[in-house]
Design an enzyme around this catalytic site. Structure first.
Site, short mmCIF file in Angstrom:
data_model
loop_
_atom_site.label_atom_id
_atom_site.label_comp_id
_atom_site.label_asym_id
_atom_site.label_seq_id
_atom_site.Cartn_x
_atom_site.Cartn_y
_atom_site.Cartn_z
N ALA A 1 0.83 -1.20 0.00
CA ALA A 1 0.00 0.00 0.00
C ALA A 1 0.87 1.26 0.00
O ALA A 1 0.55 2.24 -0.67
CB ALA A 1 -0.95 0.00 1.20
N GLY B 1 1.93 1.59 -3.50
CA GLY B 1 0.77 1.89 -4.34
C GLY B 1 0.28 3.32 -4.19
O GLY B 1 -0.13 3.95 -5.18
N ASP B 2 0.34 3.85 -2.98
CA ASP B 2 -0.04 5.24 -2.76
C ASP B 2 0.85 6.17 -3.57
O ASP B 2 0.38 7.12 -4.21
CB ASP B 2 0.03 5.58 -1.27
CG ASP B 2 -0.35 7.02 -0.99
OD1 ASP B 2 -1.49 7.41 -1.33
OD2 ASP B 2 0.47 7.75 -0.43
N SER B 3 2.15 5.90 -3.57
CA SER B 3 3.09 6.72 -4.33
C SER B 3 2.85 6.60 -5.83
O SER B 3 2.92 7.60 -6.56
CB SER B 3 4.53 6.30 -4.01
OG SER B 3 4.80 6.51 -2.66
N THR C 1 -0.28 8.56 -6.67
CA THR C 1 -0.01 9.99 -6.54
C THR C 1 0.75 10.51 -7.76
O THR C 1 0.38 11.53 -8.35
CB THR C 1 0.77 10.29 -5.25
OG1 THR C 1 -0.02 9.89 -4.13
CG2 THR C 1 1.12 11.76 -5.13
#
Length: 136
Positions: free
Chosen positions: A25, A28-30, A33
């Protein structure tokens, strides 16, 4: 449009599945973004402050939760398993402006994005990310 950052070396699906789902996660967030910011930068004439506000709205836990509701319908078995593992993972904190349910669903989506990115599944990653663009 190709907004996926390039990774020099990928890992195997077995190696990715052995990672803590919240590590997936984190990645994945990066990825999401950078995808959203790149897309906005090349498709908008807005100034950076306005772009930041738009991006923040698209990558908030609440928006990611809505995106997860759309994306889960197209997850394959591996992706659904990664999603469940991350969503059900125990964490000591949540999002500032979202419910714990939204935060957990957002973490699940981010984990799937991280998994796809780290394993080099670029086409599949683009498919899932395209669903996140249209989440209302």
């Amino acid at each position: 449009m190709d907004c996926i950052p390039v990774i020099p070396d990928t890992i195997t699906t077995k190696q990715a599945r052995e990672l803590n789902p919240l590590v997936l996660a984190f990645v994945g967030d990066s990825v999401q973004t950078l995808y959203v910011r790149t897309y906005l930068a090349v498709t908008s004439t807005a100034k950076s402050g306005a772009l930041h506000n738009i991006a923040a709205g698209q990558i908030s836990a609440r928006a990611q939760s809505k995106s997860a509701d759309k994306a889960i319908a197209v997850f394959n078995e591996d992706e659904a398993d990664i999603y469940r593992r991350a969503r059900n993972n125990h964490t000591l904190h949540g999002a500032k402006n979202a419910s714990i349910a939204d935060y957990k669903k957002a973490s699940g989506l981010e984990a799937v994005l991280g998994y796809l990115y780290l394993t080099g599944q670029k086409q599949r990653l683009e498919t899932i990310l395209a669903l996140t663009e249209t989440a209302e």
